[in-house]
Design an enzyme around this catalytic site. Structure first.
Site, mmCIF file in Angstrom:
data_model
loop_
_atom_site.group_PDB
_atom_site.id
_atom_site.type_symbol
_atom_site.label_atom_id
_atom_site.label_comp_id
_atom_site.label_asym_id
_atom_site.label_seq_id
_atom_site.Cartn_x
_atom_site.Cartn_y
_atom_site.Cartn_z
ATOM 1 N N CYS A 80 58.507 29.029 -8.769
ATOM 2 C CA CYS A 80 59.185 29.493 -9.900
ATOM 3 C C CYS A 80 58.818 28.786 -11.178
ATOM 4 O O CYS A 80 58.462 27.502 -11.309
ATOM 5 C CB CYS A 80 60.676 29.898 -9.965
ATOM 6 S SG CYS A 80 61.546 28.053 -9.656
ATOM 7 N N GLU B 86 60.942 23.623 -2.611
ATOM 8 C CA GLU B 86 60.160 22.884 -3.169
ATOM 9 C C GLU B 86 60.846 21.676 -3.666
ATOM 10 O O GLU B 86 60.378 20.212 -3.083
ATOM 11 C CB GLU B 86 59.365 23.277 -4.123
ATOM 12 C CG GLU B 86 58.303 24.372 -3.940
ATOM 13 C CD GLU B 86 59.162 25.722 -4.373
ATOM 14 O OE1 GLU B 86 58.307 26.577 -4.838
ATOM 15 O OE2 GLU B 86 60.271 25.915 -3.958
ATOM 16 N N ARG C 35 82.281 38.892 13.363
ATOM 17 C CA ARG C 35 83.398 38.284 14.002
ATOM 18 C C ARG C 35 82.989 37.798 15.291
ATOM 19 O O ARG C 35 83.509 36.886 16.032
ATOM 20 C CB ARG C 35 84.661 39.264 14.302
ATOM 21 C CG ARG C 35 84.298 40.535 15.076
ATOM 22 C CD ARG C 35 85.450 41.496 14.808
ATOM 23 N NE ARG C 35 85.309 42.743 15.618
ATOM 24 C CZ ARG C 35 84.451 43.636 15.000
ATOM 25 N NH1 ARG C 35 83.952 43.584 13.522
ATOM 26 N NH2 ARG C 35 84.099 44.925 15.569
ATOM 27 N N GLU D 139 74.539 51.444 9.058
ATOM 28 C CA GLU D 139 75.341 51.626 10.202
ATOM 29 C C GLU D 139 76.269 52.967 10.517
ATOM 30 O O GLU D 139 77.020 52.973 11.221
ATOM 31 C CB GLU D 139 76.063 50.418 10.738
ATOM 32 C CG GLU D 139 75.552 49.495 11.436
ATOM 33 C CD GLU D 139 76.368 48.235 12.223
ATOM 34 O OE1 GLU D 139 77.446 48.880 12.499
ATOM 35 O OE2 GLU D 139 75.708 47.315 12.517
ATOM 36 N N ALA E 129 73.344 53.293 18.183
ATOM 37 C CA ALA E 129 73.302 53.253 19.607
ATOM 38 C C ALA E 129 73.528 54.598 20.013
ATOM 39 O O ALA E 129 74.178 55.308 19.523
ATOM 40 C CB ALA E 129 74.312 52.303 20.105
ATOM 41 N N HIS F 145 66.050 24.994 -4.419
ATOM 42 C CA HIS F 145 64.852 25.730 -3.846
ATOM 43 C C HIS F 145 63.918 24.880 -2.837
ATOM 44 O O HIS F 145 64.299 23.756 -2.951
ATOM 45 C CB HIS F 145 63.959 26.144 -4.837
ATOM 46 C CG HIS F 145 64.500 27.007 -5.892
ATOM 47 N ND1 HIS F 145 63.672 27.947 -6.868
ATOM 48 C CD2 HIS F 145 65.709 27.717 -6.023
ATOM 49 C CE1 HIS F 145 64.465 28.705 -7.493
ATOM 50 N NE2 HIS F 145 65.699 28.672 -6.935
ATOM 51 N N CYS G 168 60.687 25.095 -10.390
ATOM 52 C CA CYS G 168 60.054 24.190 -9.292
ATOM 53 C C CYS G 168 58.458 23.686 -9.913
ATOM 54 O O CYS G 168 57.964 22.675 -9.560
ATOM 55 C CB CYS G 168 60.000 25.074 -7.998
ATOM 56 S SG CYS G 168 61.326 25.069 -7.158
#
Length: 321
Positions: free
Chosen positions: A71, A46, A206, A263, A150, A44, A80
């Site tokens: 956490c 921290e 890609r 999409e 689009a 994490h 943490c």
């Protein structure tokens, strides 16, 4: 805290489904350490910040700035908050409280109990905006939803008919590369059956460097063969048969997906718009026109940015509700 937010963005696309946290350690008004969340399963923010401090003895006299509450539970890594206490860091400044029920104030309570001075709410709005994916997932029980499409200069997504089962590009190469960058930043990408049939997309990154998103395909009637590109081995593919936006969101939440790009075609996009289940809309406008075709979605949102990408216009909207 501004620096913590800035470096936290280095984790975009790699920490999912964990939040991308930033941490900065200050001694005598000088930054002596900083870190951001490693890829999922790694350290994490921290931990990385504390490890980066050359003179560890200074930690007992320093202030830790962190964008999200440390956490307090064991997950892939130890808590943490325990590490902060172990190093006797006396001051901890937190951007916003973690809404995850496993934390939700417990980290703050543990730090205070052990004698840390804790300040909460510094640049809180900016920190919450930065952690929008994480908070949407936990508070709304669904992914952070980005609509993307689009359209032509006269408002069409696609021509009425086309000769081959592949995309007819409305946008230029730079705009398409930007879309691939976005794909690398989000955990998943979703399309409907018709988009798979008409365009046979691969839905990968890609044209960019990064992780391929999980491909989510709506296939209500299970009419798609495994010959389409979305079923190749380049990325994980999840098939959903749900036919309402609410049910789809519930399924995505169950699969621990905290952000997704929609999409799909007009029907899929409108499905989420009509249900008011979206957070951002990213709309490209190209210079070409179709005489007839599939109309772009109808939606209402607040335009928060507009830019020109060569001969394309990109507008980004946020849901005001």
């Amino acid at each position: 805290m501004q620096r913590a937010i800035q470096i936290a963005k280095n984790g975009l696309g790699t920490t999912r489904p964990n939040p991308m946290v930033g941490a900065v350690i200050v001694y005598n008004n000088t930054i002596i350490g900083e870190g951001f969340t490693s890829g999922y399963g790694g350290n994490h923010a921290e931990v990385n910040a504390i490890k980066s401090v050359t003179n560890q003895s200074l930690l007992e006299k320093s202030t830790l700035y962190v964008t999200l509450e440390p956490c307090s539970h064991f997950g892939k890594t130890p808590p943490c908050s325990d590490l902060i206490i172990h190093h006797k860091i006396p001051n901890v400044v937190i951007g916003c409280v973690d809404d995850n029920p496993e934390v939700a104030g417990k980290g703050i309570k543990k730090l205070i109990t052990q004698g840390c001075k804790v300040t909460v709410g510094i640049l809180e709005t900016a920190c919450k905006t930065h952690h929008k994916r994480f908070f949407t997932f936990h508070n709304k029980k669904r992914p952070y939803i980005i609509l993307k499409w689009a359209e032509t200069n006269n408002g069409y997504l696609a021509p009425k008919t086309k000769a081959k089962k592949k995309p007819i590009w409305i946008t230029n190469n730079l705009s398409r590369q930007l879309v691939h960058k976005w794909r690398a930043q989000e955990q998943a990408i979703l399309v409907g059956t018709n988009t798979v049939k008409e365009d046979n997309p691969s839905l990968t990154v890609r044209d960019w460097t990064g992780n391929n998103p999980i491909r989510v395909v709506l296939n209500k009637y299970k009419k798609l063969s495994k010959d389409f590109s979305v079923f190749n081995n380049q990325a994980e593919t999840l098939i959903l048969t749900e036919n309402t936006a609410i049910a789809i969101c519930a399924a995505l939440h169950k699969h621990n997906i905290n952000s997704i790009i929609i999409e799909g075609g007009a029907k899929t996009l409108q499905l989420f718009i009509d249900a008011n289940l979206w957070d951002e809309a990213r709309m490209f406008t190209g210079k070409i026109e179709f005489k007839k075709g599939v109309k772009a979605p109808v939606f209402y949102g607040e335009c928060i940015s507009e830019e020109k990408i060569l001969d394309n216009i990109l507008k980004i909207y946020k849901n005001k509700t």
